[in-house]
Design an enzyme around this catalytic site. Sequence first.
Site: not given
Length: 368
Positions: A52, A54, A205
Site C-alpha cells: 500500500h 504507506e 461489431d
Amino acid sequence: MHDSERLMVRALALAAGAIMLTSPNPRVGCVIVGSDGQVLGQGHTQRAGEAHAEIMALRDAAAAGHDVAGATAYVTLEPCSHQGRTGACCDALIAAGISKVVASIGDPNPLVSGQGFARLRAAGVEVQVGPCAAQSRELNIGFFSRMLRKTPWVRMKTASSLDGKTALNNGTSQWITGMEARTDGHAWRGRACAVLTGIGTVLHDNPRLDVRLVSTVRQPCVVVIDSRLQIPLDAKVFMNDRAVIVYTAAQDDDKQAALEARGVRVVRLAGPNKKVDLAAMLHDLTRQEINELHVEAGEKLNGSLVHEKLVDEFLMYVAPTFVGQGRDIAAFGPIQDLAQAVALTIESVDFVGADLRIIARGAGRSQF
C-alpha cells in the site's frame, strides 16, 4: 495554500498515478515529511496483494537513508487496520515511529472505518483528518460506491454526433469522433474494473473492448449481457487472457460448459421477460469487487440501464457533425411528460481534440 493542503495535493498526485493499477483497492498516495519540511519518502498503492501507499513511502525513505521517527505522514485515505491481502498499514506507521498522520478522509471499508485512526491514536500518534477530502473521495468514487451503496459506480460512455446519433441506421459508427476522443475514452476504459457491453454489440461489431490507445499494466474485466447465450466462442472479447463474465437468462448447459472451458464465468440471472436482471447483475459485480463499471453498449442496453435508473455518470463525446437519421444514445420510453425525463447535473464540458467531452451525473448520485 497551507502546508498540509499542499502536501496532500502532492499525495493525491501520487494516488492519481495509480488509477489503472490498484483495483479493486483504492488509489492512495502517501508523503512522509520530516520536522524541517523535507520530504523523506513517498509512494502510492501498488497492485492488489502488493504494498500500500504507506509501505511504499516507508520503503522510499529507507532506500534514501532517511530516519522517519518523529515524521508526519500525509496519506489520502485512512491507513488500513486489518490483515487483508497485506498487513495493516497503521501498524507499520506506528512501528516506524511516525508521530503524526494527516489523512484526507476515512476509509469506508467496514473492516477499517475509523479503526485505523483509533489504533494510531491509541499508540500516541496524532491524527488529523480532512485536507482534500472531496478530491480523495472523487478519485475513489467507485470504491466508496461499492463499500457504501453495495453497487459499483456505473459510468456510461457514448460517442455521438451533435444531433445525438451514435451510428447510422445500418450500424456504421467508425468513427464519429476523432482520435483524441477515442484515446481519452481508452484512458477512462482503463481506469475501470470492468467494461460492460451487450450481445448486440458483440454480434454486430465484435469489439475487443480492451485498452490499447494508452499504456496500462492491467486490462479490465469484460462483462457481457447475453440473455439468450448467443455469444460466439471466438468473440474478440475473449482475447488478452483477461477475466470475462457473461450474464444470461437462458438455460443452455452445453453452451455454458463450452464457455466455462474457456475460463468464462457464466451467471444466470433471469429477470422479467426472459431478460437479465440488471440490478441483480450490479449486486453480483459488487461481490466480484468491481468498483467502477464502464458501459460501452448499444442503444437498447443503454436504454434499459437508463430506464432502470442504474447509471450514475455519463461520459459523452460529441462530434461536431450532424448525421440525421441513425441510432440513438439510449432507447427508452416514450415518456408522457418532461417531468419524467432523466435529470442530470453537468459536471464538466471540455474540448478533446475537435470533439466535446461532457461529464454528467444523475441528480444526487454522488451523495452517498
